[in-house]
Motif scaffolding. Structure first.
Motif, short mmCIF file in Angstrom:
data_model
loop_
_atom_site.label_atom_id
_atom_site.label_comp_id
_atom_site.label_asym_id
_atom_site.label_seq_id
_atom_site.Cartn_x
_atom_site.Cartn_y
_atom_site.Cartn_z
N ILE A 51 0.86 -1.17 0.00
CA ILE A 51 0.00 0.00 0.00
C ILE A 51 0.90 1.23 0.00
CG2 ILE A 51 -1.78 1.30 1.23
CD1 ILE A 51 -2.74 -1.36 0.06
N ARG A 52 0.97 1.89 -1.13
CA ARG A 52 1.81 3.08 -1.23
C ARG A 52 1.06 4.29 -0.71
NH1 ARG A 52 4.91 1.73 -6.85
NH2 ARG A 52 5.52 -0.35 -6.20
N ARG A 53 1.78 5.29 -0.28
CA ARG A 53 1.17 6.41 0.43
C ARG A 53 1.02 7.68 -0.40
NH1 ARG A 53 1.25 5.57 6.14
NH2 ARG A 53 2.23 3.59 6.60
N CYS A 77 1.48 0.46 -9.09
CA CYS A 77 1.67 1.87 -8.81
C CYS A 77 0.29 2.49 -8.61
CB CYS A 77 2.37 2.57 -9.97
SG CYS A 77 3.98 1.88 -10.35
N ILE A 78 0.18 3.46 -7.71
CA ILE A 78 -1.13 4.06 -7.46
C ILE A 78 -1.14 5.52 -7.90
CG2 ILE A 78 -1.76 2.48 -5.62
CD1 ILE A 78 -1.14 4.71 -3.64
N TYR A 79 -2.33 5.95 -8.32
CA TYR A 79 -2.52 7.29 -8.86
C TYR A 79 -3.89 7.82 -8.47
CZ TYR A 79 1.26 5.98 -11.99
OH TYR A 79 2.47 5.57 -12.48
N TYR A 80 -3.97 9.12 -8.28
CA TYR A 80 -5.27 9.75 -8.12
C TYR A 80 -6.03 9.67 -9.44
CZ TYR A 80 -4.96 11.78 -3.48
OH TYR A 80 -4.92 11.96 -2.12
N LYS A 81 -7.34 9.57 -9.33
CA LYS A 81 -8.19 9.48 -10.52
C LYS A 81 -7.96 10.66 -11.46
CE LYS A 81 -13.00 9.18 -11.94
NZ LYS A 81 -14.39 9.09 -11.48
N ALA A 102 -10.99 7.63 -4.74
CA ALA A 102 -10.72 8.10 -6.10
C ALA A 102 -9.27 7.79 -6.47
CB ALA A 102 -11.00 9.58 -6.23
N VAL A 103 -8.92 6.52 -6.35
CA VAL A 103 -7.54 6.08 -6.56
C VAL A 103 -7.53 4.90 -7.53
CG1 VAL A 103 -5.48 5.18 -5.43
CG2 VAL A 103 -6.93 6.80 -4.23
N THR A 135 -6.88 0.21 -13.07
CA THR A 135 -8.14 -0.25 -12.53
C THR A 135 -8.36 0.47 -11.21
OG1 THR A 135 -9.48 -2.19 -12.01
CG2 THR A 135 -7.19 -2.25 -11.31
N LYS A 136 -9.61 0.61 -10.83
CA LYS A 136 -9.91 1.28 -9.56
C LYS A 136 -9.36 0.44 -8.42
CE LYS A 136 -13.74 3.43 -7.18
NZ LYS A 136 -13.33 4.80 -7.11
N ARG A 137 -8.64 1.10 -7.51
CA ARG A 137 -8.08 0.37 -6.37
C ARG A 137 -9.20 -0.07 -5.44
NH1 ARG A 137 -4.32 3.19 -1.91
NH2 ARG A 137 -6.36 3.97 -1.26
N GLN A 138 -9.14 -1.30 -5.01
CA GLN A 138 -10.14 -1.84 -4.09
C GLN A 138 -9.92 -1.28 -2.70
OE1 GLN A 138 -12.72 -3.87 -5.03
NE2 GLN A 138 -11.95 -3.38 -7.06
#
Length: 61
Positions: free
Chosen positions: A4-6, A29-33, A21-22, A52-55
């Motif tokens: 889980i990246r911050r 890798c995670i990103y804001y919508k 909204a991630v 894909t939308k993060r769960q």
């Protein structure tokens, strides 16, 4: 196991654990919508991965 990246990989803004909204890419890798839809246009330029939308998993117990 998924890390889980911050922060957003694009804008580096902090992402709260319960943010909805991630998006997450193929390489976790995670990103804001907003970054995904308006700047990256739903495609990772360096790896061409998909988003894909993060769960969101609630921990109420």
């Amino acid at each position: 196991m998924l890390e889980i990246r911050r922060s957003c990989e694009h804008c580096d803004k902090d992402i709260p654990f319960d943010a909805t909204a991630v998006f997450i890419c193929t390489f976790e890798c995670i990103y804001y919508k907003e970054c995904v839809t308006t700047i990256l246009h739903n495609t990772r330029s360096n790896c061409e991965g998909n988003f894909t939308k993060r769960q969101f998993v609630r921990n109420d117990y």
